[in-house]
Design a protein around this motif. Structure first.
Motif, PDB file in Angstrom:
ATOM      1  N   TYR A  37      33.384  89.869  24.226  1.00  0.00           N
ATOM      2  CA  TYR A  37      34.833  89.667  24.211  1.00  0.00           C
ATOM      3  C   TYR A  37      35.347  89.804  22.789  1.00  0.00           C
ATOM      4  N   LEU A  38      36.375  90.646  22.600  1.00  0.00           N
ATOM      5  CA  LEU A  38      36.875  90.941  21.261  1.00  0.00           C
ATOM      6  C   LEU A  38      37.992  89.968  20.894  1.00  0.00           C
ATOM      7  N   THR A  39      37.872  89.375  19.706  1.00  0.00           N
ATOM      8  CA  THR A  39      38.796  88.317  19.292  1.00  0.00           C
ATOM      9  C   THR A  39      39.401  88.637  17.929  1.00  0.00           C
ATOM     10  N   ALA A  40      40.523  87.997  17.629  1.00  0.00           N
ATOM     11  CA  ALA A  40      41.236  88.272  16.375  1.00  0.00           C
ATOM     12  C   ALA A  40      40.392  87.931  15.156  1.00  0.00           C
ATOM     13  N   CYS A  41      39.567  86.921  15.272  1.00  0.00           N
ATOM     14  CA  CYS A  41      38.701  86.562  14.149  1.00  0.00           C
ATOM     15  C   CYS A  41      37.252  86.789  14.574  1.00  0.00           C
ATOM     16  N   PRO A  42      36.454  87.484  13.732  1.00  0.00           N
ATOM     17  CA  PRO A  42      35.063  87.773  14.121  1.00  0.00           C
ATOM     18  C   PRO A  42      34.200  86.521  14.311  1.00  0.00           C
ATOM     19  N   THR A  43      34.681  85.348  13.907  1.00  0.00           N
ATOM     20  CA  THR A  43      33.904  84.128  14.130  1.00  0.00           C
ATOM     21  C   THR A  43      33.902  83.714  15.597  1.00  0.00           C
ATOM     22  N   ASN A  44      34.745  84.347  16.421  1.00  0.00           N
ATOM     23  CA  ASN A  44      34.797  83.995  17.846  1.00  0.00           C
ATOM     24  C   ASN A  44      34.275  85.101  18.762  1.00  0.00           C
ATOM     25  N   VAL A  45      33.918  86.251  18.178  1.00  0.00           N
ATOM     26  CA  VAL A  45      33.581  87.414  18.991  1.00  0.00           C
ATOM     27  C   VAL A  45      32.312  87.144  19.813  1.00  0.00           C
ATOM     28  N   GLY A  46      32.168  87.869  20.912  1.00  0.00           N
ATOM     29  CA  GLY A  46      30.998  87.700  21.784  1.00  0.00           C
ATOM     30  C   GLY A  46      31.407  86.934  23.023  1.00  0.00           C
ATOM     31  N   THR A  47      30.978  85.674  23.079  1.00  0.00           N
ATOM     32  CA  THR A  47      31.379  84.849  24.226  1.00  0.00           C
ATOM     33  C   THR A  47      32.809  84.330  24.086  1.00  0.00           C
ATOM     34  N   ILE A  66      28.067  79.365  16.388  1.00  0.00           N
ATOM     35  CA  ILE A  66      27.811  80.768  16.699  1.00  0.00           C
ATOM     36  C   ILE A  66      28.309  81.118  18.096  1.00  0.00           C
ATOM     37  N   THR A  67      28.967  82.292  18.212  1.00  0.00           N
ATOM     38  CA  THR A  67      29.531  82.680  19.509  1.00  0.00           C
ATOM     39  C   THR A  67      28.921  83.972  20.038  1.00  0.00           C
ATOM     40  N   LEU A  68      28.127  84.663  19.212  1.00  0.00           N
ATOM     41  CA  LEU A  68      27.588  85.974  19.594  1.00  0.00           C
ATOM     42  C   LEU A  68      26.061  85.911  19.617  1.00  0.00           C
TER      43      LEU A  68
END
Ligand SMILES: [Zn+2]
Ligand SMILES: [Zn+2]
Lengths: 169, 350
Positions: free
Chosen positions: B162-172, B226-228
Protein backbone atom coordinates in the motif's frame (compact mmCIF):
# COMPACT_ATOMS: atom_id res chain seq x y z
CA UNK A 1 -3.01 42.06 39.20
CA UNK A 2 -1.95 38.48 39.84
CA UNK A 3 -0.74 36.05 37.17
CA UNK A 4 -3.74 34.15 35.83
CA UNK A 5 -1.87 30.88 35.74
CA UNK A 6 -0.13 30.53 39.09
CA UNK A 7 -2.16 33.13 40.98
CA UNK A 8 0.93 33.86 43.02
CA UNK A 9 3.28 36.26 41.32
CA UNK A 10 2.26 39.63 39.88
CA UNK A 11 1.35 39.58 36.19
CA UNK A 12 3.81 41.45 34.03
CA UNK A 13 3.34 39.92 30.60
CA UNK A 14 0.34 40.22 28.33
CA UNK A 15 0.00 37.23 26.02
CA UNK A 16 -2.42 36.93 23.11
CA UNK A 17 -2.95 33.41 21.90
CA UNK A 18 -4.98 32.03 19.02
CA UNK A 19 -6.48 28.66 19.84
CA UNK A 20 -8.74 27.07 17.23
CA UNK A 21 -9.18 30.46 15.62
CA UNK A 22 -10.35 32.12 18.83
CA UNK A 23 -8.29 34.87 20.37
CA UNK A 24 -7.67 34.63 24.09
CA UNK A 25 -5.74 37.12 26.18
CA UNK A 26 -3.96 36.18 29.36
CA UNK A 27 -1.93 38.09 31.89
CA UNK A 28 1.04 36.11 33.20
CA UNK A 29 4.11 36.47 35.35
CA UNK A 30 7.57 36.13 33.75
CA UNK A 31 7.99 32.54 34.94
CA UNK A 32 4.65 31.30 33.63
CA UNK A 33 5.06 33.16 30.35
CA UNK A 34 8.34 31.36 29.79
CA UNK A 35 6.83 27.97 30.65
CA UNK A 36 3.92 28.51 28.31
CA UNK A 37 6.03 29.32 25.27
CA UNK A 38 5.00 27.12 22.38
CA UNK A 39 6.96 23.88 22.35
CA UNK A 40 9.33 23.29 19.49
CA UNK A 41 7.40 21.56 16.79
CA UNK A 42 8.84 18.11 16.23
CA UNK A 43 7.93 16.84 12.80
CA UNK A 44 8.71 13.21 12.05
CA UNK A 45 8.86 13.64 8.27
CA UNK A 46 11.26 16.58 8.61
CA UNK A 47 13.35 14.60 11.07
CA UNK A 48 13.53 11.70 8.65
CA UNK A 49 14.36 13.98 5.77
CA UNK A 50 17.15 15.45 7.90
CA UNK A 51 18.60 11.99 8.48
CA UNK A 52 19.43 11.82 4.79
CA UNK A 53 22.01 14.56 5.20
CA UNK A 54 24.06 12.34 7.45
CA UNK A 55 24.24 9.33 5.20
CA UNK A 56 27.43 9.45 3.16
CA UNK A 57 26.57 6.23 1.29
CA UNK A 58 23.39 7.70 -0.04
CA UNK A 59 24.96 11.00 -1.08
CA UNK A 60 27.56 9.16 -3.16
CA UNK A 61 24.96 7.18 -5.03
CA UNK A 62 22.72 10.18 -5.69
CA UNK A 63 22.54 10.97 -9.40
CA UNK A 64 23.27 14.62 -10.18
CA UNK A 65 20.30 15.39 -12.48
CA UNK A 66 17.02 16.54 -10.92
CA UNK A 67 14.42 13.87 -11.36
CA UNK A 68 10.75 14.60 -11.07
CA UNK A 69 7.70 12.42 -10.69
CA UNK A 70 6.10 12.37 -14.12
CA UNK A 71 2.65 12.27 -12.57
CA UNK A 72 2.70 15.06 -9.97
CA UNK A 73 5.99 16.86 -10.71
CA UNK A 74 7.50 16.42 -7.24
CA UNK A 75 11.31 16.25 -7.19
CA UNK A 76 13.30 14.17 -4.77
CA UNK A 77 14.72 17.42 -3.33
CA UNK A 78 11.22 18.62 -2.52
CA UNK A 79 10.43 15.33 -0.82
CA UNK A 80 13.72 15.70 1.04
CA UNK A 81 12.46 18.99 2.51
CA UNK A 82 8.96 17.95 3.57
CA UNK A 83 9.27 14.18 4.08
CA UNK A 84 6.04 13.75 2.11
CA UNK A 85 5.62 12.29 -1.36
CA UNK A 86 3.27 13.86 -3.88
CA UNK A 87 1.33 10.92 -5.29
CA UNK A 88 1.40 7.11 -5.50
CA UNK A 89 3.38 7.32 -8.76
CA UNK A 90 6.28 9.00 -6.93
CA UNK A 91 7.26 5.55 -5.65
CA UNK A 92 7.83 4.50 -9.26
CA UNK A 93 9.35 7.65 -10.77
CA UNK A 94 11.64 8.52 -7.86
CA UNK A 95 12.56 4.89 -7.11
CA UNK A 96 16.29 5.30 -7.83
CA UNK A 97 16.72 7.52 -4.79
CA UNK A 98 13.69 6.52 -2.76
CA UNK A 99 14.34 2.77 -2.64
CA UNK A 100 17.60 3.01 -0.64
CA UNK A 101 15.81 5.25 1.88
CA UNK A 102 12.91 2.81 2.21
CA UNK A 103 15.30 -0.10 2.74
CA UNK A 104 17.06 1.86 5.44
CA UNK A 105 13.85 2.95 7.20
CA UNK A 106 12.05 -0.35 6.93
CA UNK A 107 14.85 -2.90 6.72
CA UNK A 108 13.09 -4.48 3.76
CA UNK A 109 11.80 -3.63 0.32
CA UNK A 110 9.26 -6.36 -0.31
CA UNK A 111 5.67 -6.15 0.93
CA UNK A 112 4.61 -9.38 2.61
CA UNK A 113 1.25 -8.31 3.99
CA UNK A 114 -2.29 -8.05 2.75
CA UNK A 115 -3.09 -7.90 -0.95
CA UNK A 116 -6.27 -6.07 -1.98
CA UNK A 117 -8.71 -8.15 -4.00
CA UNK A 118 -9.06 -5.78 -6.92
CA UNK A 119 -5.97 -3.56 -6.99
CA UNK A 120 -3.67 -6.43 -6.06
CA UNK A 121 -3.43 -7.67 -9.66
CA UNK A 122 -2.15 -11.23 -9.89
CA UNK A 123 -0.20 -11.00 -6.62
CA UNK A 124 -3.01 -12.77 -4.80
CA UNK A 125 -2.82 -15.64 -7.31
CA UNK A 126 0.97 -15.81 -7.07
CA UNK A 127 0.78 -15.93 -3.27
CA UNK A 128 -1.78 -18.74 -3.52
CA UNK A 129 0.49 -20.71 -5.88
CA UNK A 130 3.41 -20.27 -3.46
CA UNK A 131 1.30 -21.59 -0.61
CA UNK A 132 0.08 -24.59 -2.66
CA UNK A 133 3.64 -25.48 -3.71
CA UNK A 134 4.56 -25.73 -0.05
CA UNK A 135 1.55 -27.98 0.55
CA UNK A 136 2.44 -30.09 -2.49
CA UNK A 137 5.94 -30.75 -1.21
CA UNK A 138 4.61 -31.77 2.20
CA UNK A 139 2.06 -34.13 0.68
CA UNK A 140 4.69 -35.77 -1.50
CA UNK A 141 6.96 -36.27 1.52
CA UNK A 142 4.03 -37.85 3.39
CA UNK A 143 3.34 -40.01 0.29
CA UNK A 144 -0.20 -38.69 0.03
CA UNK A 145 -0.06 -38.93 -3.75
CA UNK A 146 -3.78 -38.69 -4.42
CA UNK A 147 -4.10 -35.41 -2.54
CA UNK A 148 -0.84 -34.19 -4.06
CA UNK A 149 -2.24 -34.70 -7.56
CA UNK A 150 -5.24 -32.55 -6.68
CA UNK A 151 -3.00 -29.77 -5.41
CA UNK A 152 -0.83 -30.03 -8.52
CA UNK A 153 -3.89 -29.64 -10.75
CA UNK A 154 -4.96 -26.58 -8.78
CA UNK A 155 -1.48 -25.06 -9.23
CA UNK A 156 -1.63 -25.69 -13.00
CA UNK A 157 -5.02 -24.08 -13.19
CA UNK A 158 -3.80 -20.98 -11.36
CA UNK A 159 -0.64 -20.80 -13.46
CA UNK A 160 -2.61 -20.89 -16.67
CA UNK A 161 -4.76 -18.07 -15.31
CA UNK A 162 -1.59 -16.04 -14.71
CA UNK A 163 -0.45 -16.81 -18.27
CA UNK A 164 -3.69 -15.46 -19.72
CA UNK A 165 -3.18 -12.21 -17.86
CA UNK A 166 0.26 -11.84 -19.46
CA UNK A 167 2.20 -12.41 -16.28
CA UNK A 168 2.91 -8.75 -15.61
CA UNK A 169 0.85 -6.30 -13.63
CA UNK B 1 -25.44 13.86 11.35
CA UNK B 2 -25.03 15.45 14.71
CA UNK B 3 -22.21 14.59 17.05
CA UNK B 4 -23.08 12.92 20.32
CA UNK B 5 -20.37 14.35 22.54
CA UNK B 6 -21.79 12.87 25.69
CA UNK B 7 -21.39 9.26 24.71
CA UNK B 8 -18.39 7.23 25.83
CA UNK B 9 -16.22 5.54 23.25
CA UNK B 10 -15.92 1.78 23.10
CA UNK B 11 -12.26 1.92 24.20
CA UNK B 12 -13.26 3.56 27.48
CA UNK B 13 -15.14 0.46 28.69
CA UNK B 14 -12.24 -0.66 30.87
CA UNK B 15 -12.77 -4.41 30.61
CA UNK B 16 -11.13 -7.25 28.68
CA UNK B 17 -7.83 -9.16 28.60
CA UNK B 18 -5.06 -7.51 30.69
CA UNK B 19 -7.44 -4.68 31.60
CA UNK B 20 -5.63 -4.19 34.91
CA UNK B 21 -2.77 -2.61 32.94
CA UNK B 22 -3.67 -2.28 29.25
CA UNK B 23 -6.19 0.53 28.73
CA UNK B 24 -6.80 0.24 25.00
CA UNK B 25 -5.65 -1.27 21.69
CA UNK B 26 -5.61 0.47 18.35
CA UNK B 27 -5.01 -0.61 14.75
CA UNK B 28 -4.64 2.04 12.08
CA UNK B 29 -4.43 1.46 8.33
CA UNK B 30 -3.21 4.13 5.90
CA UNK B 31 -4.89 3.94 2.49
CA UNK B 32 -4.76 6.13 -0.60
CA UNK B 33 -6.72 6.21 -3.82
CA UNK B 34 -5.15 5.65 -7.23
CA UNK B 35 -4.97 8.56 -9.64
CA UNK B 36 -5.08 11.33 -7.04
CA UNK B 37 -2.18 13.25 -5.49
CA UNK B 38 -1.62 12.73 -1.77
CA UNK B 39 -3.43 15.25 0.49
CA UNK B 40 -0.43 17.62 0.78
CA UNK B 41 -0.67 18.27 -3.00
CA UNK B 42 -4.46 18.14 -3.41
CA UNK B 43 -6.48 21.19 -4.39
CA UNK B 44 -9.79 22.03 -2.80
CA UNK B 45 -11.86 20.53 -5.62
CA UNK B 46 -10.00 17.23 -5.25
CA UNK B 47 -10.50 17.27 -1.48
CA UNK B 48 -14.22 17.83 -1.86
CA UNK B 49 -14.41 15.16 -4.55
CA UNK B 50 -12.61 12.63 -2.34
CA UNK B 51 -14.90 13.27 0.63
CA UNK B 52 -17.92 12.82 -1.66
CA UNK B 53 -16.50 9.58 -3.11
CA UNK B 54 -15.73 8.12 0.30
CA UNK B 55 -19.12 9.29 1.59
CA UNK B 56 -20.71 7.29 -1.25
CA UNK B 57 -18.55 4.24 -0.58
CA UNK B 58 -19.63 3.90 3.05
CA UNK B 59 -23.26 3.77 1.96
CA UNK B 60 -22.68 0.58 -0.08
CA UNK B 61 -24.73 -2.39 1.20
CA UNK B 62 -21.55 -4.49 1.50
CA UNK B 63 -20.09 -2.04 3.99
CA UNK B 64 -23.21 -2.07 6.13
CA UNK B 65 -23.42 -5.88 6.08
CA UNK B 66 -19.80 -6.25 7.03
CA UNK B 67 -19.26 -3.61 9.73
CA UNK B 68 -22.56 -1.83 10.30
CA UNK B 69 -23.58 1.75 9.76
CA UNK B 70 -20.86 4.34 9.26
CA UNK B 71 -21.57 8.06 9.26
CA UNK B 72 -19.54 10.87 7.74
CA UNK B 73 -18.98 14.21 9.46
CA UNK B 74 -17.50 17.21 7.69
CA UNK B 75 -15.06 18.83 10.07
CA UNK B 76 -16.00 22.21 8.62
CA UNK B 77 -19.45 21.77 10.13
CA UNK B 78 -18.09 21.22 13.64
CA UNK B 79 -17.17 23.93 16.12
CA UNK B 80 -13.47 24.02 17.10
CA UNK B 81 -14.34 22.76 20.58
CA UNK B 82 -16.22 19.78 19.08
CA UNK B 83 -13.25 18.91 16.87
CA UNK B 84 -10.99 19.13 19.92
CA UNK B 85 -13.23 16.74 21.86
CA UNK B 86 -12.80 14.17 19.06
CA UNK B 87 -9.05 14.53 19.63
CA UNK B 88 -9.44 14.12 23.38
CA UNK B 89 -11.42 10.92 22.78
CA UNK B 90 -8.56 9.69 20.54
CA UNK B 91 -10.88 9.46 17.53
CA UNK B 92 -9.00 11.93 15.31
CA UNK B 93 -5.49 13.38 15.27
CA UNK B 94 -4.65 16.97 16.24
CA UNK B 95 -3.48 17.44 12.64
CA UNK B 96 -6.91 16.60 11.29
CA UNK B 97 -8.66 18.83 13.85
CA UNK B 98 -6.48 21.87 13.23
CA UNK B 99 -5.47 21.41 9.60
CA UNK B 100 -6.62 23.66 6.78
CA UNK B 101 -8.75 22.45 3.89
CA UNK B 102 -11.63 20.05 3.48
CA UNK B 103 -11.50 17.23 6.00
CA UNK B 104 -13.92 14.67 7.32
CA UNK B 105 -14.22 11.87 9.82
CA UNK B 106 -16.32 8.73 9.52
CA UNK B 107 -17.57 7.15 12.73
CA UNK B 108 -19.46 4.07 13.77
CA UNK B 109 -21.94 4.63 16.56
CA UNK B 110 -19.81 2.90 19.24
CA UNK B 111 -16.75 4.88 18.07
CA UNK B 112 -14.77 1.65 17.73
CA UNK B 113 -14.28 2.57 14.05
CA UNK B 114 -13.14 5.99 12.94
CA UNK B 115 -11.83 6.92 9.50
CA UNK B 116 -10.04 10.21 8.95
CA UNK B 117 -10.38 11.60 5.42
CA UNK B 118 -7.67 13.92 4.02
CA UNK B 119 -5.23 13.62 6.86
CA UNK B 120 -1.63 12.81 5.84
CA UNK B 121 -3.11 10.04 3.68
CA UNK B 122 -6.46 9.98 1.90
CA UNK B 123 -7.82 7.56 4.47
CA UNK B 124 -6.62 6.73 7.95
CA UNK B 125 -8.82 3.90 9.09
CA UNK B 126 -8.65 3.09 12.76
CA UNK B 127 -10.21 0.60 15.12
CA UNK B 128 -9.97 1.30 18.81
CA UNK B 129 -10.98 -1.30 21.43
CA UNK B 130 -10.61 -1.58 25.20
CA UNK B 131 -7.88 -3.60 26.96
CA UNK B 132 -5.56 -5.89 24.97
CA UNK B 133 -7.65 -6.67 21.90
CA UNK B 134 -5.17 -6.05 19.11
CA UNK B 135 -6.20 -9.14 17.16
CA UNK B 136 -9.87 -8.16 17.38
CA UNK B 137 -9.01 -4.60 16.32
CA UNK B 138 -7.02 -5.92 13.35
CA UNK B 139 -9.86 -8.23 12.26
CA UNK B 140 -12.28 -5.31 12.41
CA UNK B 141 -9.92 -2.99 10.50
CA UNK B 142 -9.33 -5.73 7.92
CA UNK B 143 -13.10 -6.09 7.42
CA UNK B 144 -13.62 -2.34 7.02
CA UNK B 145 -10.69 -2.24 4.58
CA UNK B 146 -12.11 -5.15 2.51
CA UNK B 147 -15.54 -3.55 2.38
CA UNK B 148 -14.14 -0.19 1.27
CA UNK B 149 -11.82 -1.80 -1.27
CA UNK B 150 -14.86 -3.12 -3.08
CA UNK B 151 -15.91 0.49 -3.68
CA UNK B 152 -12.59 2.38 -3.98
CA UNK B 153 -9.38 1.80 -5.98
CA UNK B 154 -6.54 1.81 -3.49
CA UNK B 155 -3.02 2.65 -4.60
CA UNK B 156 -1.13 -0.63 -4.31
CA UNK B 157 2.18 -1.84 -5.69
CA UNK B 158 3.08 -5.52 -5.91
CA UNK B 159 6.49 -4.89 -4.41
CA UNK B 160 5.92 -1.97 -2.03
CA UNK B 161 2.40 -2.79 -0.95
CA UNK B 162 0.00 0.00 0.00
CA UNK B 163 1.46 3.34 -1.11
CA UNK B 164 1.44 6.12 1.48
CA UNK B 165 2.39 9.80 1.61
CA UNK B 166 5.27 9.08 3.96
CA UNK B 167 7.59 6.10 3.28
CA UNK B 168 7.51 5.25 7.01
CA UNK B 169 4.00 3.83 6.48
CA UNK B 170 4.45 2.07 3.13
CA UNK B 171 3.72 -1.66 2.81
CA UNK B 172 0.99 -2.68 5.20
CA UNK B 173 0.18 0.94 6.14
CA UNK B 174 -0.39 -0.60 9.57
CA UNK B 175 0.33 1.12 12.84
CA UNK B 176 -0.76 -0.92 15.84
CA UNK B 177 -0.53 0.47 19.34
CA UNK B 178 -1.50 -0.26 22.91
CA UNK B 179 -1.94 2.19 25.76
CA UNK B 180 -0.57 0.95 29.10
CA UNK B 181 -0.72 2.22 32.67
CA UNK B 182 2.75 1.63 34.17
CA UNK B 183 2.88 3.46 37.52
CA UNK B 184 4.80 0.76 39.41
CA UNK B 185 7.57 0.65 36.79
CA UNK B 186 7.84 4.44 37.15
CA UNK B 187 7.74 4.35 40.98
CA UNK B 188 10.42 1.67 41.13
CA UNK B 189 12.47 3.62 38.55
CA UNK B 190 12.54 0.76 36.02
CA UNK B 191 10.47 2.44 33.32
CA UNK B 192 13.34 4.12 31.47
CA UNK B 193 15.37 0.94 31.26
CA UNK B 194 12.48 -1.35 30.32
CA UNK B 195 11.11 1.01 27.68
CA UNK B 196 14.53 1.70 26.14
CA UNK B 197 14.91 -2.05 25.55
CA UNK B 198 11.75 -2.02 23.42
CA UNK B 199 13.30 0.05 20.64
CA UNK B 200 15.63 -2.89 20.01
CA UNK B 201 12.67 -5.08 19.04
CA UNK B 202 11.16 -2.54 16.65
CA UNK B 203 8.70 -1.02 19.10
CA UNK B 204 8.37 2.74 19.69
CA UNK B 205 7.28 4.18 23.05
CA UNK B 206 5.93 7.56 24.02
CA UNK B 207 4.00 9.14 26.86
CA UNK B 208 0.34 9.66 26.07
CA UNK B 209 0.27 13.07 27.73
CA UNK B 210 3.22 15.38 28.04
CA UNK B 211 6.23 15.99 25.83
CA UNK B 212 9.07 13.68 24.91
CA UNK B 213 9.90 10.90 27.33
CA UNK B 214 7.82 12.32 30.19
CA UNK B 215 4.52 10.50 30.61
CA UNK B 216 1.99 12.41 32.67
CA UNK B 217 -0.37 10.05 34.41
CA UNK B 218 2.07 7.16 33.80
CA UNK B 219 0.30 6.22 30.58
CA UNK B 220 2.51 5.01 27.78
CA UNK B 221 1.75 4.16 24.19
CA UNK B 222 3.76 1.47 22.42
CA UNK B 223 3.58 0.91 18.67
CA UNK B 224 5.30 -0.93 15.81
CA UNK B 225 7.97 0.98 13.92
CA UNK B 226 8.23 -1.10 10.77
CA UNK B 227 5.38 -1.38 8.26
CA UNK B 228 7.06 -3.11 5.29
CA UNK B 229 8.40 -6.65 4.92
CA UNK B 230 6.21 -8.23 7.60
CA UNK B 231 2.65 -9.41 7.40
CA UNK B 232 -0.06 -7.70 9.42
CA UNK B 233 -0.42 -10.80 11.61
CA UNK B 234 3.30 -10.78 12.39
CA UNK B 235 3.19 -7.10 13.35
CA UNK B 236 0.10 -7.60 15.53
CA UNK B 237 1.55 -10.73 17.16
CA UNK B 238 4.84 -9.04 17.91
CA UNK B 239 3.17 -6.05 19.54
CA UNK B 240 0.80 -8.28 21.52
CA UNK B 241 3.71 -10.28 22.90
CA UNK B 242 5.61 -7.10 23.81
CA UNK B 243 2.51 -5.68 25.49
CA UNK B 244 1.97 -8.83 27.57
CA UNK B 245 5.65 -8.82 28.59
CA UNK B 246 5.39 -5.19 29.66
CA UNK B 247 2.22 -5.92 31.61
CA UNK B 248 3.94 -8.84 33.38
CA UNK B 249 6.85 -6.59 34.28
CA UNK B 250 4.49 -3.96 35.67
CA UNK B 251 2.58 -6.61 37.65
CA UNK B 252 5.82 -7.82 39.21
CA UNK B 253 6.73 -4.27 40.21
CA UNK B 254 3.25 -3.85 41.73
CA UNK B 255 3.60 -7.00 43.81
CA UNK B 256 7.00 -5.84 44.99
CA UNK B 257 5.47 -2.55 46.11
CA UNK B 258 2.67 -4.40 47.85
CA UNK B 259 5.17 -6.55 49.72
CA UNK B 260 7.78 -3.94 50.61
CA UNK B 261 5.82 -0.69 50.81
CA UNK B 262 2.27 -1.74 51.51
CA UNK B 263 1.35 1.16 53.80
CA UNK B 264 3.00 3.78 51.62
CA UNK B 265 1.12 2.36 48.64
CA UNK B 266 -2.27 2.32 50.37
CA UNK B 267 -1.62 5.75 51.82
CA UNK B 268 -0.80 7.14 48.38
CA UNK B 269 -4.00 5.73 46.88
CA UNK B 270 -6.13 6.91 49.80
CA UNK B 271 -4.70 10.42 49.72
CA UNK B 272 -5.19 10.68 45.97
CA UNK B 273 -8.83 9.75 46.40
CA UNK B 274 -9.18 12.24 49.25
CA UNK B 275 -7.81 15.10 47.17
CA UNK B 276 -9.78 14.23 44.04
CA UNK B 277 -13.01 13.93 46.03
CA UNK B 278 -12.52 17.28 47.79
CA UNK B 279 -10.26 19.61 45.83
CA UNK B 280 -11.63 22.90 44.52
CA UNK B 281 -8.76 23.70 42.13
CA UNK B 282 -7.06 21.00 40.02
CA UNK B 283 -4.46 21.55 37.32
CA UNK B 284 -4.43 19.05 34.48
CA UNK B 285 -1.04 17.74 35.53
CA UNK B 286 -2.04 17.19 39.17
CA UNK B 287 -5.33 15.57 38.15
CA UNK B 288 -3.59 13.12 35.78
CA UNK B 289 -1.11 12.11 38.50
CA UNK B 290 -3.85 11.59 41.10
CA UNK B 291 -5.99 9.69 38.60
CA UNK B 292 -3.00 7.42 37.99
CA UNK B 293 -2.77 6.79 41.74
CA UNK B 294 -6.44 5.87 42.12
CA UNK B 295 -6.32 3.85 38.88
CA UNK B 296 -3.51 1.85 40.48
CA UNK B 297 -5.64 1.47 43.61
CA UNK B 298 -8.53 0.12 41.54
CA UNK B 299 -6.32 -2.16 39.45
CA UNK B 300 -4.68 -3.59 42.59
CA UNK B 301 -8.05 -3.89 44.34
CA UNK B 302 -6.97 -1.52 47.12
CA UNK B 303 -9.75 0.89 46.28
CA UNK B 304 -13.27 -0.55 45.92
CA UNK B 305 -16.43 0.93 44.54
CA UNK B 306 -14.80 2.60 41.52
CA UNK B 307 -14.18 0.92 38.17
CA UNK B 308 -11.77 1.56 35.32
CA UNK B 309 -14.58 2.76 33.11
CA UNK B 310 -15.15 5.69 35.45
CA UNK B 311 -11.44 6.51 35.52
CA UNK B 312 -11.22 6.44 31.72
CA UNK B 313 -14.22 8.71 31.62
CA UNK B 314 -12.59 11.08 34.11
CA UNK B 315 -9.36 11.09 32.13
CA UNK B 316 -11.19 12.27 29.01
CA UNK B 317 -13.67 14.63 30.66
CA UNK B 318 -11.03 16.73 32.44
CA UNK B 319 -9.34 17.69 29.16
CA UNK B 320 -9.62 21.37 28.18
CA UNK B 321 -12.11 21.10 25.31
CA UNK B 322 -14.45 18.82 27.24
CA UNK B 323 -14.45 21.24 30.18
CA UNK B 324 -15.15 24.20 27.91
CA UNK B 325 -17.92 22.30 26.18
CA UNK B 326 -19.51 21.39 29.53
CA UNK B 327 -19.20 24.98 30.75
CA UNK B 328 -20.48 26.38 27.46
CA UNK B 329 -17.77 29.02 27.26
CA UNK B 330 -14.07 29.66 26.76
CA UNK B 331 -12.18 29.71 30.04
CA UNK B 332 -8.93 31.02 31.44
CA UNK B 333 -6.52 28.34 32.74
CA UNK B 334 -7.60 29.18 36.29
CA UNK B 335 -11.31 28.84 35.52
CA UNK B 336 -10.54 25.52 33.88
CA UNK B 337 -8.77 24.31 37.04
CA UNK B 338 -11.87 25.19 39.09
CA UNK B 339 -14.22 23.49 36.60
CA UNK B 340 -11.92 20.46 36.44
CA UNK B 341 -12.09 19.99 40.22
CA UNK B 342 -15.89 20.32 40.12
CA UNK B 343 -16.21 17.79 37.29
CA UNK B 344 -14.03 15.28 39.15
CA UNK B 345 -16.08 15.65 42.35
CA UNK B 346 -19.31 15.26 40.39
CA UNK B 347 -18.20 12.09 38.58
CA UNK B 348 -16.68 10.51 41.70
CA UNK B 349 -19.89 11.13 43.62
CA UNK B 350 -21.66 9.14 40.87
ZN1 LIG C 1 2.53 32.89 37.14
ZN1 LIG D 1 4.18 11.91 -7.78
Amino acid sequence: MLCERCQERPASVHVTRIINGNKTEVYLCQECAREMQPQLNFSIPKFLAGLLDYDPGLELKAPPAIERCRQCGLSYEEFHQTGRLGCPECYHHLAARLDPLIRRLQGSSQHRGKVPRRAGGNLRVRREIEKLRGQLQQLVEQEEFEKAAQVRDRIRELESRLGEQGGGQ
Amino acid sequence: MSLNLDRNSKWMEGSGPQADIVISSRVRLARNLQGLPFPNLMNQAQEVQLIRQVGQAILAPGVFQSVGELKLLNLRELAPVERQILVEKHLISPDLAEGKGEKAVILRDDEAISIMVNEEDHLRLQCLLPALMLHEAWRLADAVDDALENELDFAFDQEKGYLTACPTNVGTGLRASTMLHLPALVLTKQAGQVLAALTKVGVAVRGLYGEGTEAQGNIFQVSNQITLGRSEEEIINNLSVVTVRLADQEREARELLRKQNRWQLEDRVGRAYGILANARILSSQEALQLLSDIRLGVEMKILRGIDQRLINQLMVRIQPAYLQFAAGKEMTPFERDVHRAAKVRELLAG
